[in-house]
Design an enzyme around this catalytic site. Sequence first.
Site, PDB file in Angstrom:
ATOM      1  N   GLN A  84     -26.335 -57.807  24.641  1.00 43.63           N
ATOM      2  CA  GLN A  84     -26.125 -56.617  23.812  1.00 43.63           C
ATOM      3  C   GLN A  84     -25.158 -56.977  22.676  1.00 43.63           C
ATOM      4  O   GLN A  84     -24.334 -57.873  22.831  1.00 43.63           O
ATOM      5  CB  GLN A  84     -25.590 -55.431  24.649  1.00 43.63           C
ATOM      6  CG  GLN A  84     -24.173 -55.538  25.153  1.00 43.63           C
ATOM      7  CD  GLN A  84     -24.066 -56.218  26.510  1.00 43.63           C
ATOM      8  OE1 GLN A  84     -24.766 -57.169  26.797  1.00 43.63           O
ATOM      9  NE2 GLN A  84     -23.133 -55.766  27.334  1.00 43.63           N
ATOM     10  N   TYR A  98     -18.119 -37.817  25.607  1.00 38.20           N
ATOM     11  CA  TYR A  98     -17.574 -38.392  24.374  1.00 38.20           C
ATOM     12  C   TYR A  98     -18.582 -38.273  23.231  1.00 38.20           C
ATOM     13  O   TYR A  98     -18.276 -37.718  22.169  1.00 38.20           O
ATOM     14  CB  TYR A  98     -17.230 -39.856  24.629  1.00 38.20           C
ATOM     15  CG  TYR A  98     -16.563 -40.570  23.471  1.00 38.20           C
ATOM     16  CD1 TYR A  98     -15.219 -40.354  23.163  1.00 38.20           C
ATOM     17  CD2 TYR A  98     -17.278 -41.490  22.702  1.00 38.20           C
ATOM     18  CE1 TYR A  98     -14.603 -41.041  22.118  1.00 38.20           C
ATOM     19  CE2 TYR A  98     -16.670 -42.174  21.655  1.00 38.20           C
ATOM     20  CZ  TYR A  98     -15.326 -41.952  21.372  1.00 38.20           C
ATOM     21  OH  TYR A  98     -14.732 -42.625  20.333  1.00 38.20           O
ATOM     22  N   GLY A 121     -19.438 -34.646  22.551  1.00 38.34           N
ATOM     23  CA  GLY A 121     -18.203 -34.010  22.059  1.00 38.34           C
ATOM     24  C   GLY A 121     -17.973 -34.347  20.593  1.00 38.34           C
ATOM     25  O   GLY A 121     -17.696 -33.478  19.758  1.00 38.34           O
ATOM     26  N   ARG A 148     -11.680 -51.723  26.972  1.00 37.67           N
ATOM     27  CA  ARG A 148     -12.642 -52.088  25.931  1.00 37.67           C
ATOM     28  C   ARG A 148     -12.811 -53.598  25.909  1.00 37.67           C
ATOM     29  O   ARG A 148     -11.958 -54.350  26.374  1.00 37.67           O
ATOM     30  CB  ARG A 148     -12.204 -51.529  24.574  1.00 37.67           C
ATOM     31  CG  ARG A 148     -12.547 -50.060  24.483  1.00 37.67           C
ATOM     32  CD  ARG A 148     -12.165 -49.452  23.173  1.00 37.67           C
ATOM     33  NE  ARG A 148     -10.780 -49.020  23.148  1.00 37.67           N
ATOM     34  CZ  ARG A 148     -10.262 -48.277  22.181  1.00 37.67           C
ATOM     35  NH1 ARG A 148     -11.005 -47.911  21.172  1.00 37.67           N
ATOM     36  NH2 ARG A 148      -8.994 -47.914  22.227  1.00 37.67           N
ATOM     37  N   VAL A 149     -13.914 -54.029  25.329  1.00 44.12           N
ATOM     38  CA  VAL A 149     -14.315 -55.415  25.548  1.00 44.12           C
ATOM     39  C   VAL A 149     -13.325 -56.425  24.952  1.00 44.12           C
ATOM     40  O   VAL A 149     -13.015 -57.439  25.592  1.00 44.12           O
ATOM     41  CB  VAL A 149     -15.773 -55.645  25.072  1.00 44.12           C
ATOM     42  CG1 VAL A 149     -15.912 -55.547  23.558  1.00 44.12           C
ATOM     43  CG2 VAL A 149     -16.295 -56.961  25.573  1.00 44.12           C
ATOM     44  N   VAL A 150     -12.816 -56.179  23.758  1.00 39.71           N
ATOM     45  CA  VAL A 150     -11.956 -57.189  23.132  1.00 39.71           C
ATOM     46  C   VAL A 150     -10.655 -57.332  23.926  1.00 39.71           C
ATOM     47  O   VAL A 150     -10.234 -58.453  24.268  1.00 39.71           O
ATOM     48  CB  VAL A 150     -11.663 -56.844  21.654  1.00 39.71           C
ATOM     49  CG1 VAL A 150     -10.649 -57.818  21.075  1.00 39.71           C
ATOM     50  CG2 VAL A 150     -12.949 -56.874  20.834  1.00 39.71           C
TER      51      VAL A 150
HETATM   52  P1  NAD Z   1      -6.514 -44.440  21.662  1.00 37.62           P
HETATM   53  O1  NAD Z   1      -6.940 -43.994  23.011  1.00 37.62           O
HETATM   54  O2  NAD Z   1      -5.548 -45.561  21.558  1.00 37.62           O
HETATM   55  O3  NAD Z   1      -5.933 -43.218  20.823  1.00 37.62           O
HETATM   56  C1  NAD Z   1      -6.210 -41.874  21.069  1.00 37.62           C
HETATM   57  C2  NAD Z   1      -4.901 -41.107  21.053  1.00 37.62           C
HETATM   58  O4  NAD Z   1      -5.174 -39.714  21.228  1.00 37.62           O
HETATM   59  C3  NAD Z   1      -3.962 -41.520  22.182  1.00 37.62           C
HETATM   60  O5  NAD Z   1      -2.675 -41.731  21.666  1.00 37.62           O
HETATM   61  C4  NAD Z   1      -4.015 -40.335  23.141  1.00 37.62           C
HETATM   62  O6  NAD Z   1      -2.843 -40.198  23.901  1.00 37.62           O
HETATM   63  C5  NAD Z   1      -4.253 -39.189  22.183  1.00 37.62           C
HETATM   64  N1  NAD Z   1      -4.883 -38.007  22.788  1.00 37.62           N
HETATM   65  C6  NAD Z   1      -5.955 -37.976  23.630  1.00 37.62           C
HETATM   66  N2  NAD Z   1      -6.258 -36.705  23.937  1.00 37.62           N
HETATM   67  C7  NAD Z   1      -5.369 -35.903  23.269  1.00 37.62           C
HETATM   68  C8  NAD Z   1      -5.157 -34.507  23.195  1.00 37.62           C
HETATM   69  N3  NAD Z   1      -5.930 -33.645  23.873  1.00 37.62           N
HETATM   70  N4  NAD Z   1      -4.132 -34.045  22.431  1.00 37.62           N
HETATM   71  C9  NAD Z   1      -3.323 -34.902  21.774  1.00 37.62           C
HETATM   72  N5  NAD Z   1      -3.470 -36.246  21.823  1.00 37.62           N
HETATM   73  C10 NAD Z   1      -4.486 -36.732  22.555  1.00 37.62           C
HETATM   74  O7  NAD Z   1      -7.866 -44.786  20.873  1.00 37.62           O
HETATM   75  P2  NAD Z   1      -8.105 -45.293  19.380  1.00 37.62           P
HETATM   76  O8  NAD Z   1      -8.979 -46.473  19.465  1.00 37.62           O
HETATM   77  O9  NAD Z   1      -6.833 -45.381  18.623  1.00 37.62           O
HETATM   78  O10 NAD Z   1      -9.003 -44.108  18.804  1.00 37.62           O
HETATM   79  C11 NAD Z   1      -8.518 -43.155  17.881  1.00 37.62           C
HETATM   80  C12 NAD Z   1      -9.662 -42.290  17.407  1.00 37.62           C
HETATM   81  O11 NAD Z   1     -10.654 -43.092  16.769  1.00 37.62           O
HETATM   82  C13 NAD Z   1     -10.375 -41.546  18.542  1.00 37.62           C
HETATM   83  O12 NAD Z   1     -10.699 -40.255  18.104  1.00 37.62           O
HETATM   84  C14 NAD Z   1     -11.627 -42.350  18.756  1.00 37.62           C
HETATM   85  O13 NAD Z   1     -12.667 -41.554  19.248  1.00 37.62           O
HETATM   86  C15 NAD Z   1     -11.916 -42.864  17.350  1.00 37.62           C
HETATM   87  N6  NAD Z   1     -12.711 -44.096  17.398  1.00 37.62           N
HETATM   88  C16 NAD Z   1     -12.157 -45.281  17.743  1.00 37.62           C
HETATM   89  C17 NAD Z   1     -12.944 -46.431  17.810  1.00 37.62           C
HETATM   90  C18 NAD Z   1     -12.389 -47.780  18.170  1.00 37.62           C
HETATM   91  O14 NAD Z   1     -13.160 -48.718  18.282  1.00 37.62           O
HETATM   92  N7  NAD Z   1     -11.110 -47.969  18.320  1.00 37.62           N
HETATM   93  C19 NAD Z   1     -14.316 -46.336  17.521  1.00 37.62           C
HETATM   94  C20 NAD Z   1     -14.853 -45.092  17.193  1.00 37.62           C
HETATM   95  C21 NAD Z   1     -14.036 -43.991  17.117  1.00 37.62           C
HETATM   96  N1  UDP Z   2     -18.198 -55.046  28.019  1.00 44.74           N
HETATM   97  C1  UDP Z   2     -18.262 -56.204  28.777  1.00 44.74           C
HETATM   98  N2  UDP Z   2     -17.168 -56.544  29.525  1.00 44.74           N
HETATM   99  C2  UDP Z   2     -16.038 -55.797  29.559  1.00 44.74           C
HETATM  100  C3  UDP Z   2     -15.975 -54.625  28.773  1.00 44.74           C
HETATM  101  C4  UDP Z   2     -17.083 -54.274  28.028  1.00 44.74           C
HETATM  102  O1  UDP Z   2     -19.272 -56.927  28.771  1.00 44.74           O
HETATM  103  O2  UDP Z   2     -15.093 -56.197  30.268  1.00 44.74           O
HETATM  104  C5  UDP Z   2     -19.363 -54.683  27.179  1.00 44.74           C
HETATM  105  C6  UDP Z   2     -19.845 -53.251  27.333  1.00 44.74           C
HETATM  106  O3  UDP Z   2     -20.786 -53.135  28.396  1.00 44.74           O
HETATM  107  C7  UDP Z   2     -20.484 -52.997  25.971  1.00 44.74           C
HETATM  108  C8  UDP Z   2     -19.628 -53.824  25.007  1.00 44.74           C
HETATM  109  O4  UDP Z   2     -18.972 -54.797  25.827  1.00 44.74           O
HETATM  110  O5  UDP Z   2     -21.795 -53.480  25.947  1.00 44.74           O
HETATM  111  C9  UDP Z   2     -18.589 -53.007  24.262  1.00 44.74           C
HETATM  112  O6  UDP Z   2     -17.879 -52.225  25.212  1.00 44.74           O
HETATM  113  P1  UDP Z   2     -16.640 -51.298  24.800  1.00 44.74           P
HETATM  114  O7  UDP Z   2     -16.291 -50.507  26.015  1.00 44.74           O
HETATM  115  O8  UDP Z   2     -15.590 -52.114  24.165  1.00 44.74           O
HETATM  116  O9  UDP Z   2     -17.205 -50.358  23.657  1.00 44.74           O
HETATM  117  P2  UDP Z   2     -18.513 -49.456  23.479  1.00 44.74           P
HETATM  118  O10 UDP Z   2     -19.464 -49.684  24.621  1.00 44.74           O
HETATM  119  O11 UDP Z   2     -18.007 -48.067  23.440  1.00 44.74           O
HETATM  120  O12 UDP Z   2     -19.082 -49.929  22.197  1.00 44.74           O
END
Ligand code: NAD
Ligand code: UDP
Length: 319
Positions: free
Chosen positions: A208, A144, A147, A185-187
């Site tokens: 953290q 990730y 990428g 994810r954590v929330v």
């Molecule tokens: P999400 O997993 O809900 O959304 C991602 C979407 O992309 C999904 O609908 C999935 O089916 C689709 N997808 C995955 N691979 C695909 C492919 N090869 N072709 C077509 N569709 C594909 O996640 P999200 O939280 O809505 O994230 C959206 C974007 O924002 C992502 O690129 C993610 O990396 C970026 N982002 C999100 C967060 C966050 O906290 N939510 C933080 C940083 C970056």
């Molecule tokens: N985390 C946790 N309990 C959970 C899921 C996540 O303590 O059930 C922690 C995780 O180790 C990280 C933080 O919460 O330190 C945020 O995790 P998340 O996967 O939401 O996002 P990211 O690590 O990508 O910021």
Amino acid sequence: MKKVLVTGGAGFLGSRLCERLLESGHDVLCLDNFFTGSKANVAHLTGDPHFEVMRHDITFPLYVEVDEIYNLACPASPIHYQFDPVQTTKTAVHGAINMLGLAKRVKAKILQASTSEVYGDPLVHPQVESYWGRVNPIGVRSCYDEGKRCAETLFFDYWRQHNIRVKVVRIFNTYGPRMHPNDGRVVSNFIVQALKGDDITIYGDGRQTRSFCYVDDLVEAMMRVMATADDFTGPVNIGNPNEFTIMELAEKVLKLTDSPSKLIFKPLPSDDPQQRRPDIALARETLNWAPTIQLEEGLRRTIGYFRDTARVPQFALAG
Ligand code: NAD
Ligand code: UDP
Ligand code: UDP
């Protein structure tokens, strides 16, 4: 009216973005392979004549005619992006090449949903856009992180080499309604656990930190970035600079749900960043933007959503 492509449009952030683009009078093409997104996220939009959903994987070429592209397709939660890490890298890298090739052919403006993960486990705090980050290239998060870093490289090379109009936003942890209940994810984890009365799983010692942005603030910022002058490429941090420990988050969720759940401690996943907080000076200045919804209010709204989805069989919280 613009014709706007949203890749990953059936996901958590993408579906909210599609809604907001429609409200702003645009024609929206929502493209998704439904890996982590779902039709249910956009079902309420399908009757709108300005909205279209297409099943497609962005690792394959795509030929459509659009004015703007928001490239959000990519699983975002560690359990999902680590499920098939090679596919995650392909989505980030081949997907970016295809969407940039499309932008080049149709002369569209293109925005990349990048991530705070490009900073890795940071030594500079808060993180500023000029920081190059500290990322492990061979760990379980690398598919990730690297990428997304390579995707940024491609965006800037297409900009330098082909004059494509690009915008790169680095999104910090964002939460809100339509996160998948099993997203990991954590929330979403903490809210679902609290509502079910299950143990709240703290990874590591809970010291953290993360900074949590509510989805509507994030989507507003992304649309403002797309509307900036052509010479503004970013990268620009988008997030809420208020920083909390994971323990503080757990306590807030317990209080707001009035839950009897207990805290339990599990091992910290490898390469889990110790701290994360965006410096948003650039966003404030360029977009005249700052987050408006703070954590307690955002959590209340998200808890309300999960209470409602608990009544929908396909998202039932049981099990
Ligand atoms: P999400 O997993 O809900 O959304 C991602 C979407 O992309 C999904 O609908 C999935 O089916 C689709 N997808 C995955 N691979 C695909 C492919 N090869 N072709 C077509 N569709 C594909 O996640 P999200 O939280 O809505 O994230 C959206 C974007 O924002 C992502 O690129 C993610 O990396 C970026 N982002 C999100 C967060 C966050 O906290 N939510 C933080 C940083 C970056
Ligand atoms: N985390 C946790 N309990 C959970 C899921 C996540 O303590 O059930 C922690 C995780 O180790 C990280 C933080 O919460 O330190 C945020 O995790 P998340 O996967 O939401 O996002 P990211 O690590 O990508 O910021
Ligand atoms: N591409 C696409 N849709 C288009 C134009 C291009 O999916 O409308 C893909 C195409 O498959 C190519 C990639 O985008 O592999 C990069 O295109 P570009 O024109 O930059 O490179 P080239 O085709 O010269 O390799």
